[in-house]
Scaffold this active site. Structure first.
Site, PDB file in Angstrom:
ATOM      1  N   ARG A  82      35.646  72.942  -8.739  1.00 58.13           N
ATOM      2  CA  ARG A  82      35.791  74.515  -8.591  1.00 58.13           C
ATOM      3  C   ARG A  82      36.485  75.126  -9.707  1.00 58.13           C
ATOM      4  O   ARG A  82      36.018  76.560 -10.257  1.00 58.13           O
ATOM      5  CB  ARG A  82      36.593  74.869  -7.166  1.00 58.13           C
ATOM      6  CG  ARG A  82      36.883  76.179  -6.783  1.00 58.13           C
ATOM      7  CD  ARG A  82      37.157  76.425  -5.322  1.00 58.13           C
ATOM      8  NE  ARG A  82      38.418  76.054  -5.436  1.00 58.13           N
ATOM      9  CZ  ARG A  82      39.352  75.864  -4.228  1.00 58.13           C
ATOM     10  NH1 ARG A  82      38.563  75.982  -3.097  1.00 58.13           N
ATOM     11  NH2 ARG A  82      40.492  75.408  -4.129  1.00 58.13           N
ATOM     12  N   LYS A 185      38.939  80.927  -8.184  1.00 61.42           N
ATOM     13  CA  LYS A 185      40.282  80.901  -7.865  1.00 61.42           C
ATOM     14  C   LYS A 185      41.014  81.464  -9.151  1.00 61.42           C
ATOM     15  O   LYS A 185      41.655  80.870  -9.909  1.00 61.42           O
ATOM     16  CB  LYS A 185      41.067  79.496  -7.675  1.00 61.42           C
ATOM     17  CG  LYS A 185      41.704  79.762  -6.272  1.00 61.42           C
ATOM     18  CD  LYS A 185      41.967  78.414  -5.738  1.00 61.42           C
ATOM     19  CE  LYS A 185      43.494  78.135  -4.860  1.00 61.42           C
ATOM     20  NZ  LYS A 185      43.227  78.777  -3.593  1.00 61.42           N
ATOM     21  N   GLU A 221      37.134  87.028   4.239  1.00 62.89           N
ATOM     22  CA  GLU A 221      38.178  85.957   4.555  1.00 62.89           C
ATOM     23  C   GLU A 221      39.760  86.563   4.476  1.00 62.89           C
ATOM     24  O   GLU A 221      39.660  87.907   4.357  1.00 62.89           O
ATOM     25  CB  GLU A 221      38.331  84.971   3.332  1.00 62.89           C
ATOM     26  CG  GLU A 221      38.516  85.493   1.942  1.00 62.89           C
ATOM     27  CD  GLU A 221      38.504  84.331   0.854  1.00 62.89           C
ATOM     28  OE1 GLU A 221      39.352  83.252   1.299  1.00 62.89           O
ATOM     29  OE2 GLU A 221      38.331  84.688  -0.203  1.00 62.89           O
TER      30      GLU A 221
HETATM   31  C1  LIG Z   1      42.698  78.609  -2.088  1.00 56.16           C
HETATM   32  C2  LIG Z   1      41.974  79.820  -1.246  1.00 56.16           C
HETATM   33  C3  LIG Z   1      41.521  79.318   0.052  1.00 56.16           C
HETATM   34  C4  LIG Z   1      41.798  77.762   0.402  1.00 56.16           C
HETATM   35  O1  LIG Z   1      40.862  77.029  -0.247  1.00 56.16           O
HETATM   36  P1  LIG Z   1      41.235  75.461  -0.183  1.00 56.16           P
HETATM   37  O2  LIG Z   1      40.304  74.834  -1.261  1.00 56.16           O
HETATM   38  O3  LIG Z   1      40.865  75.032   1.369  1.00 56.16           O
HETATM   39  O4  LIG Z   1      42.537  75.314  -0.357  1.00 56.16           O
HETATM   40  C5  LIG Z   1      40.817  80.222   0.865  1.00 56.16           C
HETATM   41  N1  LIG Z   1      40.965  81.701   0.014  1.00 56.16           N
HETATM   42  C6  LIG Z   1      41.631  82.197  -0.875  1.00 56.16           C
HETATM   43  C7  LIG Z   1      41.477  83.417  -1.256  1.00 56.16           C
HETATM   44  C8  LIG Z   1      42.065  81.215  -1.721  1.00 56.16           C
HETATM   45  O5  LIG Z   1      42.769  81.439  -2.765  1.00 56.16           O
END
Ligand SMILES: *Cc1c(COP(=O)(O)O)cnc(C)c1O
Length: 344
Positions: A82, A185, A221
């Site tokens: 990722r 991210k 989300e």
């Molecule tokens: C990091 C994050 C998540 C969760 O991702 P994981 O891989 O399960 O830790 C979900 N939404 C956002 C906006 C994030 O930054």
């Protein structure tokens, strides 16, 4: 090794300074080997593109202690993949998977006294980050980069310990555009969300819930967690959207629901207002949130309660939580080869 004398069970989701962090530098087209350092401060040029134009990205994961003393990471290869999708989008150099994993292993090992013991309810949060450093003024990608990994022992993300039921408030602000950077991210996505989180908290919610920014109809989300929903028809669903972060926790839960609990799973657009009455149980999920059941959601100027009372953890999310956390702590069979042991 002796553990630090911390009150593990009382930890919240806060930064604690540990002994070591890992840092590697990219310059002239190559990464150096990197090393552990003890200084938690970073010295960067005032013109660094990470500071002005948010040319930076990060990851988040946890190390857990198993009962037999093993230290376990959960699917770190997916964090590496990722991060490298994000680096392509932000014109940053790829962090080779071997460097990524080695940096994490070395940092966890060097800070083993800080890894919360089995049964404490806490874990070691791991934060890999990549920042564009070096002298720059115009809107150009950086010439130099620092890849850093630091760790911090943490407790639950949402205040109350254990499997606390949370509430979400639909935000009037958007998080990410349909063809923007929401699925990466990248730090750039989060500063704009601080105000949305504040507004959600003013309503008494734990976090903001974002709907799709094109129509404000479909669930995207929460601020730092994806959404999963157990429907009254027995299916287990999650939003499909190209504006949400592809959560590793969510992908794992969907896999477990389908393969281990034999539920019908589906990733599809979920119309909040139209489908709310069909929701049996809702949860937010992520490395930090783990699986946090959602009791109520604020939208159209009022609270809407999920389940009967909005306060009790439902049986499906309880089972999902037990399954996920059981695997992560090495208590249940790792049927899908998700665990990565760090030799301490
Ligand atoms: C990091 C994050 C998540 C969760 O991702 P994981 O891989 O399960 O830790 C979900 N939404 C956002 C906006 C994030 O930054």
């Amino acid at each position: 090794m002796n553990k630090k004398a911390l009150n593990w069970a009382q930890l919240g989701f806060q930064y604690s300074k540990t002994d070591y962090r890992f840092t590697a530098t990219y310059e002239n087209g190559t990464w150096n080997a990197g090393s552990l350092v003890d200084d938690e401060m970073i010295l960067v040029h005032e013109g660094a593109p990470s500071l002005h134009y948010a040319q930076q990205c990060f990851e988040g994961m946890k190390a857990q202690s198993a009962e037999d003393g093993r230290v376990l990471l959960f699917r770190p290869d997916l964090n590496s993949e990722r991060m490298n999708l994000t680096t392509q989008r932000l014109l940053m150099p790829e962090v080779p998977k071997r460097l990524f994993i080695r940096a994490i292993e070395e940092t966890v090992r060097a800070n083993s006294a800080w890894i919360p013991p089995y049964g404490s309810g806490a874990s070691l949060y791991i934060r890999p980050m990549l920042i564009g450093v070096g002298e720059n003024l115009g809107l150009n990608p950086a010439q130099q980069y620092e890849f850093r990994v630091f760790v911090s022992p943490v407790g639950p993300y949402y205040k109350d310990a254990g499997l606390a039921v949370i509430s979400l408030a639909v935000s009037e602000m958007d998080r990410a555009a349909p063809a923007g950077t929401g699925s990466f991210k990248a730090g750039a996505n989060y500063a704009g969300g601080l105000l949305a989180t504040l507004k959600a908290k003013e309503l008494g919610a734990n976090e903001a819930l974002y709907l799709d920014s094109a129509e404000h109809r479909y669930i995207d989300e929460a601020g730092s967690a994806n959404i999963v929903i157990a429907m009254k028809d027995g299916s287990f669903i999650t939003p499909s959207s190209n504006a949400i972060l592809p959560s590793i926790t969510r992908r794992s839960l969907m896999h477990l629901a389908g393969k281990q609990l034999s539920m019908k799973t589906e990733e599809r657009p979920i119309d909040l207002r139209k489908e709310f009455a069909q929701f049996e149980e809702v949860a937010a999920c992520g490395t930090a949130a783990v699986l946090s059941p959602v009791g109520k959601i604020w939208f159209d100027k009022k609270w809407h309660t999920v389940c009967q009372d909005g306060q009790t953890v439902g049986p499906i999310m309880q089972e999902m939580y037990d399954l996920l956390v059981g695997i992560q702590k090495g208590e249940l069979a790792d049927n899908f080869n998700w665990l990565h042991e760090v030799e301490i």
